[in-house]
Design an enzyme around this catalytic site. Sequence first.
Site: not given
Length: 274
Positions: A131, A144
């Site tokens: 990501s 995350y």
Amino acid sequence: MANILITGCSSGIGLETAKLLKDKGYKVYATARKKEDVLMLQELDFISYKLDVTNSVEITEVLERILKLDKALDAVFNNAGFGQPGAVEDLSTEVLKEQFETNFFGTHELTFQAMKIFRNQGYGKIIQHSSVLGLISLKFRGAYNASKYAIEGLTDTFRQELLNHNGIFISTINTGPVTSKFRENALKMFNKNINAKDSYFRNTYEQELKSRLESKEDTTPFNLPASSVAKVVLKIMKAKKPKPRYYVTIATYLLGFAKRVLSTNLLDKLLNKI
């Protein structure tokens, strides 16, 4: 016909990638964590198996099934994952472990087992779904962020260890804002694991974080459809020597550049506005 194992195909990026590759003639093993999603995939005419990446036994069984059918495995797309929102001070160690079990340890376990196949046959492609939050960090996304940073560190090391092998490749995809059920699932995890009413950030959660996660409209700048990631996976599958890293969305390019050129203080001030 080349084949690929994809995790997390219940919706979004995993499902769109499975559809695109299947349409392009690849043999897709589309897996999902829930039985009902496996049935949905089978109704779409996919070869689909139940695969929870936190379950090493299920990983072994799925790989054995693939080898029984095809005698080889060409690629793995480690796509399964979720986001656990919440300020770092509101994340218990157990909640952080839960985030890592899927996003990091699950990814590694499948990679670990698939590599034994790739080493034996002399070729294979590993595609890691990271990501933009593996490059930069945003507030209230600490769990995350940490899981994606961990994937970055492990994959960067792994890539160096594969430098002298001409048949096995590992590529990282740094995805920015993409339309999926990510926010919907993140809201569920927030409500499940964060004690918002007793948090220092209670008002911020109510006024900003939850309202954003609950919104039916995605107004995130530079947002792209899930198919944008699927096209990159297709590009990797077609490439004889895939690149080590692929950025998806303008946001990833901009923030990746900012990380390289700005001081830590300036970068923090910029990111804090997002």
